[in-house]
Scaffold this motif. Structure first.
Motif, short mmCIF file in Angstrom:
data_model
loop_
_atom_site.label_atom_id
_atom_site.label_comp_id
_atom_site.label_asym_id
_atom_site.label_seq_id
_atom_site.Cartn_x
_atom_site.Cartn_y
_atom_site.Cartn_z
N UNK A 265 0.85 -1.19 0.00
CA UNK A 265 0.00 0.00 0.00
C UNK A 265 0.89 1.25 0.00
N UNK A 266 1.34 1.65 -1.18
CA UNK A 266 2.28 2.77 -1.26
C UNK A 266 1.71 4.08 -0.71
N UNK A 301 -0.95 -8.86 9.71
CA UNK A 301 -0.65 -8.49 8.31
C UNK A 301 0.72 -7.81 8.20
N UNK A 302 1.46 -8.15 7.16
CA UNK A 302 2.74 -7.48 6.90
C UNK A 302 2.50 -6.42 5.84
N UNK A 303 2.90 -5.19 6.18
CA UNK A 303 2.67 -4.07 5.27
C UNK A 303 3.90 -3.83 4.41
N UNK A 304 3.62 -3.37 3.21
CA UNK A 304 4.69 -3.01 2.30
C UNK A 304 4.34 -1.68 1.64
N UNK A 305 5.36 -0.94 1.19
CA UNK A 305 5.05 0.38 0.64
C UNK A 305 6.09 0.85 -0.36
N UNK A 306 5.79 1.98 -0.98
CA UNK A 306 6.73 2.66 -1.88
C UNK A 306 6.91 4.09 -1.41
N UNK A 307 8.13 4.60 -1.59
CA UNK A 307 8.44 5.99 -1.22
C UNK A 307 9.23 6.68 -2.31
N UNK A 308 8.96 7.97 -2.45
CA UNK A 308 9.79 8.81 -3.31
C UNK A 308 10.43 9.86 -2.42
N UNK A 309 11.75 9.96 -2.47
CA UNK A 309 12.42 11.05 -1.73
C UNK A 309 12.97 12.06 -2.71
N UNK A 310 13.07 13.30 -2.24
CA UNK A 310 13.60 14.35 -3.11
C UNK A 310 12.59 14.83 -4.13
N UNK A 311 11.31 14.64 -3.84
CA UNK A 311 10.28 15.21 -4.71
C UNK A 311 10.43 16.74 -4.68
N UNK A 329 4.61 2.95 11.03
CA UNK A 329 4.01 1.79 10.34
C UNK A 329 4.85 0.53 10.52
N UNK A 330 6.16 0.65 10.42
CA UNK A 330 7.09 -0.49 10.41
C UNK A 330 6.73 -1.46 9.28
N UNK A 331 7.30 -1.19 8.13
CA UNK A 331 7.04 -2.00 6.95
C UNK A 331 7.87 -3.29 6.95
N UNK A 332 7.24 -4.36 6.52
CA UNK A 332 7.95 -5.62 6.33
C UNK A 332 8.80 -5.57 5.07
N UNK A 333 8.37 -4.76 4.14
CA UNK A 333 9.10 -4.53 2.89
C UNK A 333 8.77 -3.11 2.48
N UNK A 334 9.73 -2.40 1.87
CA UNK A 334 9.37 -1.12 1.28
C UNK A 334 10.39 -0.76 0.23
N UNK A 368 16.61 2.83 7.65
CA UNK A 368 15.50 2.63 8.59
C UNK A 368 14.59 1.48 8.13
N UNK A 369 14.26 1.50 6.84
CA UNK A 369 13.39 0.45 6.30
C UNK A 369 14.03 -0.93 6.46
N UNK A 370 15.32 -1.00 6.16
CA UNK A 370 16.02 -2.29 6.28
C UNK A 370 16.00 -2.78 7.71
N UNK A 371 16.13 -1.85 8.67
CA UNK A 371 16.11 -2.25 10.08
C UNK A 371 14.75 -2.87 10.44
N UNK A 372 13.68 -2.21 10.03
CA UNK A 372 12.34 -2.75 10.33
C UNK A 372 12.11 -4.09 9.64
#
Ligand code: SAH
Ligand code: SF4
Ligand code: F3S
Length: 439
Positions: A265-266, A301-311, A329-334, A368-372
């Motif tokens: 759910x990006x 449920x394990x949440x996953x997402x997409x992020x854009x930085x530097x928009x 949120x603590x994503x399982x994948x992002x 941060x994402x990798x840590x979660x």
């Protein structure tokens, strides 16, 4: 009988391209082509391309350049460009790289056989129309070959959301849902051929609203129908937009036994200012409340997402809001990307963020994402999961599959076959996968 011609397809981009490449191979199968794993012995090379970021699009031209020698040796070799770069650039591709014989947009794959014939007659073939007909319906004469245990199935294509950074509404066109009966027929056919897990695909899959027997069907309605298909064990779907997360879909996550506890759910950013400028039409708060409701329906449920930085116009403070949201949120994948300017999209005209600042933010976000991700993966140790085995591992007797949460799980047990669904007790968490033992 003459030797079959050989087709080499290279796929870039999202899962919809993976699905489309399979359909193109089937369409050209009717013209006497069999797939090959090597470009060197191909009679036709197709690049199924992605236009989402500049790097992805430019890769196509460097790849095409590499085929020069091959084409010189083999004048009969035909080279085609399919996918989103084909749609976005059309004729321009043949101008920039004259060795290209064929350019076909994502909505025109059912016309590939005629196009291939045209190239054999020594002409160039170009088709980037958005025809009205359902291309997948025209492509359904597929061989009944046995398949692996997992498959993609496109149920919806295109997007009407027009996020300010994104090319998809232009390359894939406006949102169209396939009728439910066709999807169900395709799903049953996949199951007959050995498939046990289906991932429903759409650029905006949860906006699905295809024709059903009693009027329009929602994605949840479609999932409940698939839930009845004997032999199908698992259902997943991707990619969803937060604004289309309807109540019936949230509820299905708690009640539908074949629907897996994993949701992509990006959100793209945690800053409301940036979200607004992205034209995302949700806030960080509405997103967080949505996740609360989803977790209330399905706590594991394990949440996953997409992020854009530097928009464009993202400040350090905006970026901090993204970090805060991720922390919550603590994503399982992002998946996180540095903003890439796409010509023709609204954001392309705006003031760009300093590339070094963007690189630095991307690094911090990914750490941060990798840590979660690691924490969530580690928390599986000691638990029992169900694994759908997909392929042999590297060690003798080892098999690899996916848990319901989409973690890769390794098990050493020679008695397991591909396609088996077995309970596994997780004993170890490695860098990118889990290890366990059959229960
Ligand atoms: N339909 C999906 C995803 C489409 S593209 C959705 O709405 O989420 C996949 C991801 O690529 C997006 O989620 C976004 O994070 C990223 N992306 C899209 N355009 C981009 C751009 N111009 N620069 C960087 N990343 C981009
Ligand atoms: Fe692109 Fe936004 Fe549509 Fe996703 S919802 S495909 S990011 S325009
Ligand atoms: Fe890329 Fe087109 Fe998919 S741009 S992400 S291949 S829809």
């Amino acid at each position: 009988m003459s030797e079959p011609k050989k087709l080499f397809i290279k796929t870039y981009g999202c899962q919809m391209n993976v699905y489309d490449s399979e359909r193109m191979a089937e369409a050209l199968g009717g013209q006497g082509y069999v797939e090959t794993k090597s470009a060197d012995d191909a009679d036709m090379i197709l690049l199924n391309t992605c236009h989402i970021r500049e790097k992805a699009a430019e890769k196509v031209y460097s790849e095409l350049g590499r085929f020069k020698g091959l084409k010189a040796e083999k004048p009969d070799l035909k080279i085609g460009v399919a996918g989103c770069v084909a749609q976005a650039e059309g004729q321009e591709i043949m101008r920039r790289q004259p060795l290209v014989d064929l350019v076909v947009g994502p909505q025109s794959y059912h016309r590939l056989p005629e196009m291939e014939a045209k190239t054999r007659a020594g002409e160039k073939a170009l088709d980037t129309d958005f025809p009205e007909e359902d291309k997948f319906e025209k492509l359904k004469n597929r061989p009944k070959a046995k398949r692996g245990p997992t498959a993609f199935l496109t149920v919806q294509e295109g997007c009407d959301k027009f996020c300010a950074f994104c090319v998809v509404p232009y390359t894939r066109g406006s949102e169209v849902s396939r009728p439910a009966d066709r999807i169900l027929r395709e799903a049953r056919d996949l199951v007959e051929r050995g498939v046990r897990e289906i991932t429903l695909l759409g650029q905006n899959v949860n906006a699905y609203h295809g024709a059903g027997p009693k009027g329009e069907m929602t994605l949840a309605g479609l999932i409940w129908e698939l839930n009845k298909v004997d032999g199908l064990e698992r259902i997943r779907f991707t990619t969803s937009h937060p604004n289309d997360m309807a109540d019936d879909l949230i509820e299905a996550h708690g009640t539908c036994d074949k629907l897996m506890p994993y949701l992509h759910l990006p959100v793209q950013s945690g800053s409301d200012k940036i979200l607004k400028r992205m034209n995302r039409s949700h806030t960080s708060d509405s997103y967080l409340r949505l996740i609360e409701r989803i977790r209330a329906a399905r706590p594991d449920i394990v949440m996953s997402g997409d992020f854009i930085v530097g928009f464009p116009e993202e400040t350090e403070e905006d970026f901090q809001a993204t970090m805060d949201l991720v922390e919550e949120v603590k994503y399982g994948y992002a998946y996180s990307f540095k903003y890439s300017t796409r010509p023709g999209t609204p954001a392309a005209e705006r003031a760009q963020v300093d590339p070094q600042a963007a690189d630095d933010r991307l690094q911090r976000l990914q750490t941060l994402i990798t840590r979660h991700q690691r924490e969530i993966q580690d928390s599986m140790v000691g638990r029992t999961v169900r694994v759908l085995f997909e392929k042999p591992g590297r060690l003798p007797g080892q098999m690899v599959g996916k848990s319901e949460y989409l973690h890769s799980v390794h098990v050493v047990a020679p008695e397991i076959s591909i396609g088996d669904l077995r309970e596994v007790r997780i004993t170890e968490s490695g860098t990118n996968s889990l290890a366990g033992a059959l229960l």
